[in-house]
Design a protein around this motif. Structure first.
Motif, PDB file in Angstrom:
ATOM      1  N   HIS A  63       0.848  -1.206   0.000  1.00 63.16           N
ATOM      2  CA  HIS A  63       0.000   0.000   0.000  1.00 63.16           C
ATOM      3  C   HIS A  63       0.884   1.256   0.000  1.00 63.16           C
ATOM      4  N   ALA A  64       0.481   2.250  -0.794  1.00 60.04           N
ATOM      5  CA  ALA A  64       1.275   3.491  -0.895  1.00 60.04           C
ATOM      6  C   ALA A  64       1.425   4.175   0.463  1.00 60.04           C
ATOM      7  N   ASP A  65       0.419   4.060   1.334  1.00 60.67           N
ATOM      8  CA  ASP A  65       0.506   4.714   2.655  1.00 60.67           C
ATOM      9  C   ASP A  65       1.665   4.140   3.469  1.00 60.67           C
ATOM     10  N   VAL A  66       1.902   2.838   3.317  1.00 63.77           N
ATOM     11  CA  VAL A  66       3.004   2.208   4.054  1.00 63.77           C
ATOM     12  C   VAL A  66       4.344   2.671   3.489  1.00 63.77           C
ATOM     13  N   LEU A  67       4.406   2.732   2.180  1.00 68.74           N
ATOM     14  CA  LEU A  67       5.661   3.181   1.568  1.00 68.74           C
ATOM     15  C   LEU A  67       5.979   4.619   1.991  1.00 68.74           C
ATOM     16  N   HIS A  68       4.968   5.489   1.976  1.00 65.08           N
ATOM     17  CA  HIS A  68       5.178   6.885   2.396  1.00 65.08           C
ATOM     18  C   HIS A  68       5.579   6.951   3.869  1.00 65.08           C
ATOM     19  N   PHE A  69       4.922   6.145   4.697  1.00 64.69           N
ATOM     20  CA  PHE A  69       5.244   6.117   6.126  1.00 64.69           C
ATOM     21  C   PHE A  69       6.714   5.727   6.326  1.00 64.69           C
ATOM     22  N   LEU A  70       7.135   4.696   5.613  1.00 62.44           N
ATOM     23  CA  LEU A  70       8.523   4.231   5.763  1.00 62.44           C
ATOM     24  C   LEU A  70       9.505   5.275   5.236  1.00 62.44           C
ATOM     25  N   GLU A  71       9.150   5.908   4.123  1.00 61.06           N
ATOM     26  CA  GLU A  71      10.033   6.942   3.557  1.00 61.06           C
ATOM     27  C   GLU A  71      10.141   8.140   4.500  1.00 61.06           C
ATOM     28  N   ASP A  72       9.001   8.553   5.046  1.00 56.21           N
ATOM     29  CA  ASP A  72       8.981   9.750   5.910  1.00 56.21           C
ATOM     30  C   ASP A  72       9.740   9.531   7.218  1.00 56.21           C
ATOM     31  N   HIS A  73       9.771   8.281   7.699  1.00 53.99           N
ATOM     32  CA  HIS A  73      10.328   8.024   9.031  1.00 53.99           C
ATOM     33  C   HIS A  73      11.532   7.087   8.995  1.00 53.99           C
ATOM     34  N   GLU A  74      12.162   6.974   7.851  1.00 60.85           N
ATOM     35  CA  GLU A  74      13.233   5.972   7.695  1.00 60.85           C
ATOM     36  C   GLU A  74      14.317   6.111   8.776  1.00 60.85           C
ATOM     37  N   THR A  75      14.744   7.345   9.045  1.00 61.14           N
ATOM     38  CA  THR A  75      15.847   7.517   9.996  1.00 61.14           C
ATOM     39  C   THR A  75      15.441   7.079  11.398  1.00 61.14           C
ATOM     40  N   GLU A  76      14.261   7.538  11.866  1.00 60.34           N
ATOM     41  CA  GLU A  76      13.806   7.124  13.216  1.00 60.34           C
ATOM     42  C   GLU A  76      13.631   5.604  13.275  1.00 60.34           C
ATOM     43  N   PHE A 110      12.648  -2.845   0.379  1.00 58.86           N
ATOM     44  CA  PHE A 110      14.071  -3.016   0.682  1.00 58.86           C
ATOM     45  C   PHE A 110      14.941  -2.139  -0.217  1.00 58.86           C
ATOM     46  N   ASN A 111      14.492  -1.914  -1.455  1.00 56.35           N
ATOM     47  CA  ASN A 111      15.257  -1.044  -2.357  1.00 56.35           C
ATOM     48  C   ASN A 111      15.206   0.407  -1.908  1.00 56.35           C
ATOM     49  N   LYS A 112      14.007   0.852  -1.524  1.00 57.83           N
ATOM     50  CA  LYS A 112      13.822   2.277  -1.213  1.00 57.83           C
ATOM     51  C   LYS A 112      14.158   2.621   0.227  1.00 57.83           C
ATOM     52  N   ILE A 113      13.934   1.675   1.143  1.00 62.12           N
ATOM     53  CA  ILE A 113      14.095   1.973   2.571  1.00 62.12           C
ATOM     54  C   ILE A 113      15.260   1.136   3.082  1.00 62.12           C
ATOM     55  N   SER A 114      16.415   1.403   2.617  1.00 67.19           N
ATOM     56  CA  SER A 114      17.543   0.503   2.874  1.00 67.19           C
ATOM     57  C   SER A 114      18.093   0.610   4.297  1.00 67.19           C
ATOM     58  N   LYS A 115      17.804   1.722   4.987  1.00 65.80           N
ATOM     59  CA  LYS A 115      18.359   1.881   6.353  1.00 65.80           C
ATOM     60  C   LYS A 115      17.653   0.991   7.373  1.00 65.80           C
ATOM     61  N   VAL A 116      16.413   0.623   7.082  1.00 67.72           N
ATOM     62  CA  VAL A 116      15.631  -0.153   8.060  1.00 67.72           C
ATOM     63  C   VAL A 116      15.855  -1.650   7.815  1.00 67.72           C
ATOM     64  N   LYS A 117      16.310  -2.331   8.862  1.00 68.62           N
ATOM     65  CA  LYS A 117      16.560  -3.785   8.761  1.00 68.62           C
ATOM     66  C   LYS A 117      15.585  -4.489   9.710  1.00 68.62           C
ATOM     67  N   PRO A 118      14.477  -5.011   9.191  1.00 63.34           N
ATOM     68  CA  PRO A 118      13.468  -5.602  10.086  1.00 63.34           C
ATOM     69  C   PRO A 118      13.994  -6.822  10.837  1.00 63.34           C
ATOM     70  N   ILE A 119      13.571  -6.933  12.088  1.00 61.99           N
ATOM     71  CA  ILE A 119      13.989  -8.089  12.897  1.00 61.99           C
ATOM     72  C   ILE A 119      13.196  -9.332  12.492  1.00 61.99           C
ATOM     73  N   SER A 120      12.033  -9.122  11.879  1.00 61.19           N
ATOM     74  CA  SER A 120      11.208 -10.259  11.464  1.00 61.19           C
ATOM     75  C   SER A 120      10.211  -9.784  10.401  1.00 61.19           C
ATOM     76  N   ILE A 121       9.796 -10.710   9.542  1.00 66.55           N
ATOM     77  CA  ILE A 121       8.758 -10.379   8.545  1.00 66.55           C
ATOM     78  C   ILE A 121       7.697 -11.473   8.601  1.00 66.55           C
ATOM     79  N   GLY A 122       6.446 -11.066   8.784  1.00 67.77           N
ATOM     80  CA  GLY A 122       5.335 -12.019   8.813  1.00 67.77           C
ATOM     81  C   GLY A 122       4.625 -12.017   7.464  1.00 67.77           C
ATOM     82  N   TYR A 123       4.430 -13.205   6.899  1.00 71.81           N
ATOM     83  CA  TYR A 123       3.706 -13.338   5.631  1.00 71.81           C
ATOM     84  C   TYR A 123       2.403 -14.069   5.913  1.00 71.81           C
ATOM     85  N   PHE A 124       1.280 -13.362   5.775  1.00 74.96           N
ATOM     86  CA  PHE A 124       0.000 -13.937   6.177  1.00 74.96           C
ATOM     87  C   PHE A 124      -0.999 -13.957   5.022  1.00 74.96           C
TER      88      PHE A 124
END
Ligand SMILES: Cc1cc2nc3c(=O)[nH]c(=O)nc-3n(C[C@H](O)[C@H](O)[C@H](O)COP(=O)(O)O)c2cc1C
Length: 168
Positions: A63-76, A110-124
């Motif tokens: 969803h675009a909202d998630v991508l924008h959220f991640l882009e806006d807050h990547e550093t935090e 992962f391409n756009k938000i490279s600074k964030v390294k998730p500890i886990s990913i859930g696929y549901f």
């Protein structure tokens, strides 16, 4: 952890919000304070000690909202534990092929938000109800060859949430 945990989600039909609420409830049972907020409305991410970000998948994309959220807050987000989850019909069966395809949906993240390294990913798995869709959406969904129904595996969702809570 003293700070609250944020579960930020984006949904088209509500499936992913319900999954986000179940994740939040499970993590709350592990003694954390958790807020569930749509990714569009989530602000001031620095208030949280960890963030879980979930998206519905449509047309092979998050969803675009998630991508924008991640882009806006990547550093935090790069400074706290982060976990991702997706809800999609590809995961109606949890096979290696389905996982491989679902992993592809996150490639853009992962391409756009490279600074964030998730500890886990859930696929549901998600929910597909053709009667709720307009003709165009039905056409798109036909190409997926996904079955109709509610394919959320609540036991797997709760198990994943417990693992995330224990990793925090
Ligand atoms: C128009 C449309 C396109 C979809 N595209 C995909 C897709 O590319 N891959 C997939 O696995 N699921 C796809 N789905 C299934 C959704 O991801 C699934 O229905 C999910 O539960 C929707 O979550 P939501 O209720 O939070 O919006 C699609 C559904 C619709 C209606």
């Amino acid at each position: 952890m003293d700070k609250k945990i944020l579960v930020a989600y984006a949904t088209y039909y509500g499936t992913t919000r319900e999954v986000a609420e179940t994740i939040a409830k499970t993590i709350t049972e592990h003694g954390y304070e958790v807020e569930v907020i749509s990714a569009r409305e989530a602000r001031d991410v620095s208030r949280y000690g960890a963030v879980i970000v979930g998206s519905a998948i449509r047309g092979g994309k998050i969803h675009a909202d998630v991508l924008h959220f991640l882009e806006d807050h990547e550093t935090e987000l790069s400074q706290v534990p982060v976990a991702y989850f997706v809800c999609c019909m590809t995961m109606h069966d949890d096979s290696p092929d389905s996982r491989y395809m679902a992993e592809g949906y996150l490639a853009e993240v992962f391409n756009k938000i490279s600074k964030v390294k998730p500890i886990s990913i859930g696929y549901f798995g998600g929910v597909l109800e053709l009667k709720r869709l307009d003709w165009l959406a039905r056409l798109v969904v036909k190409a997926l060859r996904a079955p109709e129904g509610d394919y959320r595996n609540w036991a797997a969702i709760i198990h994943w949430s417990e693992e995330v809570a224990e990793a925090l």
